[in-house]
Design an enzyme around this catalytic site. Sequence first.
Site, PDB file in Angstrom:
ATOM      1  CG  HIS A   1       1.867  36.224 -31.247  1.00 44.12           C
ATOM      2  ND1 HIS A   1       1.583  36.915 -30.094  1.00 44.12           N
ATOM      3  CD2 HIS A   1       3.187  35.576 -31.285  1.00 44.12           C
ATOM      4  CE1 HIS A   1       3.198  36.539 -29.275  1.00 44.12           C
ATOM      5  NE2 HIS A   1       3.531  35.472 -30.128  1.00 44.12           N
ATOM      6  CD  GLU A   2       3.460  32.615 -34.800  1.00 43.84           C
ATOM      7  OE1 GLU A   2       4.750  33.543 -34.837  1.00 43.84           O
ATOM      8  OE2 GLU A   2       3.328  32.869 -33.572  1.00 43.84           O
TER       9      GLU A   2
ATOM     10  CG  HIS B   1       7.641  35.758 -32.701  1.00 42.45           C
ATOM     11  ND1 HIS B   1       8.552  35.982 -32.400  1.00 42.45           N
ATOM     12  CD2 HIS B   1       6.771  35.549 -32.147  1.00 42.45           C
ATOM     13  CE1 HIS B   1       8.031  35.595 -30.770  1.00 42.45           C
ATOM     14  NE2 HIS B   1       6.873  35.384 -31.331  1.00 42.45           N
TER      15      HIS B   1
ATOM     16  CD  GLU C   1       5.650  35.113 -26.466  1.00 42.40           C
ATOM     17  OE1 GLU C   1       6.282  35.101 -28.421  1.00 42.40           O
ATOM     18  OE2 GLU C   1       4.592  35.706 -26.707  1.00 42.40           O
TER      19      GLU C   1
END
Lengths: 496, 496
Positions: free
Chosen positions: A262-263, A266, A292
Amino acid sequence: MNLVEKFRELTIKQKAYGYVMNIVGWDSATEAPKGAFQRRSEMMGIISGELFKLGTSDEYQTVVNGLFETIEDLDVELQKEIRRAKKQLEKIVKVPENEFVEYNQLIGLSQRLWEEAKEKDDFEMFKPNLEQIVEYSKKFASYYDDQKHPYNVMLDDFEEGMTMDEYDRFFDVLKRDLVPFVKQVLNSGKALNDDFASKSYDKEKQKIFAEYLVDVFKFNRDGGLMKESVHPFTWNTHPTDVRLTTRYLEDMMFSSVFAAIHELGHALYEQQVDPKFDNTLLNGGTSMGVHESQSRFYENVIGRSEEFWSVHLDKFKEVFPEQTKDVTLDDFHRATNKVEASLVRVEADELTYPLHIMVRYEIERKLLAGEIEVKDLPEVWNSKMVEYLGIKPGNDADGVLQDVHWSAGLFGYFPTYALGTAYAAQFYNTMKKEFDVLGAVKENNISTINEWLKEKIHQYGGSKNPKELLLAVTGEEFNPKYYVEYLKEKYTKLYL
Amino acid sequence: MNLVEKFRELTIKQKAYGYVMNIVGWDSATEAPKGAFQRRSEMMGIISGELFKLGTSDEYQTVVNGLFETIEDLDVELQKEIRRAKKQLEKIVKVPENEFVEYNQLIGLSQRLWEEAKEKDDFEMFKPNLEQIVEYSKKFASYYDDQKHPYNVMLDDFEEGMTMDEYDRFFDVLKRDLVPFVKQVLNSGKALNDDFASKSYDKEKQKIFAEYLVDVFKFNRDGGLMKESVHPFTWNTHPTDVRLTTRYLEDMMFSSVFAAIHELGHALYEQQVDPKFDNTLLNGGTSMGVHESQSRFYENVIGRSEEFWSVHLDKFKEVFPEQTKDVTLDDFHRATNKVEASLVRVEADELTYPLHIMVRYEIERKLLAGEIEVKDLPEVWNSKMVEYLGIKPGNDADGVLQDVHWSAGLFGYFPTYALGTAYAAQFYNTMKKEFDVLGAVKENNISTINEWLKEKIHQYGGSKNPKELLLAVTGEEFNPKYYVEYLKEKYTKLYL
């Protein structure tokens, strides 16, 4: 020096203050000694005070207002910057200084109070502060624009151009099309072979696998790093200095794997922004929602696909041979997509996640319209959880007190989580038409995906707002149907 | 607001800038991604420029000069601060701004050039820059005080109150009493059982032992941390935030052990300064020399004692059972005190170390008096190495080019290394009269030593200068005889 040059000079100076605050913030979240808290607060109070002065100085206001007067003469990117600067200024300078200071003190106290209230499961304790925060938030929104619904002002703070009308349409689609589908999945009773996922996984070995993922996703290690923190986050100081964290919980191995992916989503976004925006207000990802969309795309579409684990399960088994002895690819893939009605948002699966957000959106909407009061929140929360997820929190700590956001005055933030996930599906729908995305994943060719996202989205940084980006990339405005279709297709295959 | 309050306000503001520069510096030395270098330079250029403006502003000068005019009316600690502030101001404001900027650019370029020259073993390449640095240094010293010998101005920069006369007396003692003794030790031909020391030691295990040492020395982990870096150092941001590093070389295990203990000496000093100095110019350790006295005391007097290893060798053997199977306490202790004539200062042992410094001091002294020129340095260096250590560098990389200091314009810094070590012996001589120091070490009771140093030295921070401190602690002025006595006693026992 002309006004444009002066604007640039003043902007760069503010960026330098932002830069050091970022590094100190990163340090504080990842390694600073506990006892350094007090001194850091004092020193950062001074530095952030200086930045505030720079960002509201007469000189800066004169320059921004001067450029705003003749904005049509500027080139198109500078126009965007000046509009953004003007808006930021108006949000700050219209608030009387004493109220601004009082509000910041209130927020500082409230975050500690919220922590304690959550720990003690005592909503009453937190209630008076939350009431004050709501009042301040409404008042500040009205200073900025007393013709607009205060919640619309707030929604726009987190996602430029978004309104209650649009969010209502979005969540109505979810309510109509997704809620019944989720119930169907939850009732399917399909059993998983996922005992392995709750075994104990050594932290150091989890770290080895997370570092492996950093390379799988082609994160540029010369321009960033990954570390550990209590709550995973990504910290962007500059495209050459993008830092992310994950966390390692021995009994929740998937937490570190999917937090890392997930990170990384980003982080890849931030690394791929065109450096020409470095010294402008258009640097970095364009909005919470689009950010997101990237993290959720990497985490869910790539990271929870069978194709992904068809390449990387061997490595995982190599690092954790004991825990995964009899685990098949199918077991593993299904385990990464386990659906459960759960109480806590940050632990929710991909399918039920948006319903957690819907609960929060509907509450914020009513709260800021004065249709419900702070004192009603626990009851409203619990009844909405029953309505959408079929379960009721046993206490407020796992209910209305679970998230930090409201204690920090962040009304309007939550809906961007669901919106971003829906953007991701719409982007993915377009991407799939152009190349075989999961085929690339299966060939461990993440670069092709990174390149596509760079070309279509990442490089533009903040120079296109979410609406412009969606239209440019997908050829149409935001449409939640792609999100519902994506979820239904994926989870029908897995569960029904 | 009166002048004293204004002075405090302006000082605290400057401290906030120093604070963020410290954290960014720490980050840069320990983990920042390589590619972030360029952006960090730009941003920190702005922040350090702001700090420079604050420290030379008309407002600040007016306040400092105003207080200086009536300095006798101030309390004694404030007098010291104002004297220090006044001196710092005069060192900066007397230099024309354009020369200051040119000099800083020169230094920036020269450090990279030095690195390259060292790598290529090419002194000629570095020579023109070094010549310019010497000229600037002389000129800046003369701006400050054209009646003083420029090297005296520089010596005072690094150790308040020290002059060539005093250093001459110090090094004359070493030349007379120590040089012949070192030759005697080197010729003793005493063999050591130290093969174990050059075996391979796993880095992660070295880290475990270094972390063990952090606790042995009672470093307060709530107020600091240890990490790894290329060159070990201690970074003081505040008594509640003291950070140190060591380095882990697989084939030089003692390097991490003694770098850790050395830096712990610096770090304990900083942790024990009275917090009342936090917002003053009297915070932190008082001088380079006194700081080095603490690090060398912990490293050499405690860390290289038989008593120390009588307690901790078991732990060391537990971490490294294979490498240390047949190693006795006597073997180990002797290996930690191995004497060798070597070329490189940072790898030198306790006994030969001051002779390396003597070489540098004598060269700086002549260079700044114009008695030798930059072009003569390699030859002068080599002949002095032969004179004091009996060996001649095979190349300039291991000779005159080995240290970074001159490329950064730091003339006058080197002698504080030897001076500090000599201070340590004088402090130790007093300490021994008051309690059984090595007895405490043998009982693993480091706290007693820490407490003594806190009471006598550490707590005072910069409020006592080195001369005041020596007199107050030892009852006499600096006297190098304690140093020579200490070394002769220790190494006679070990080697003769």
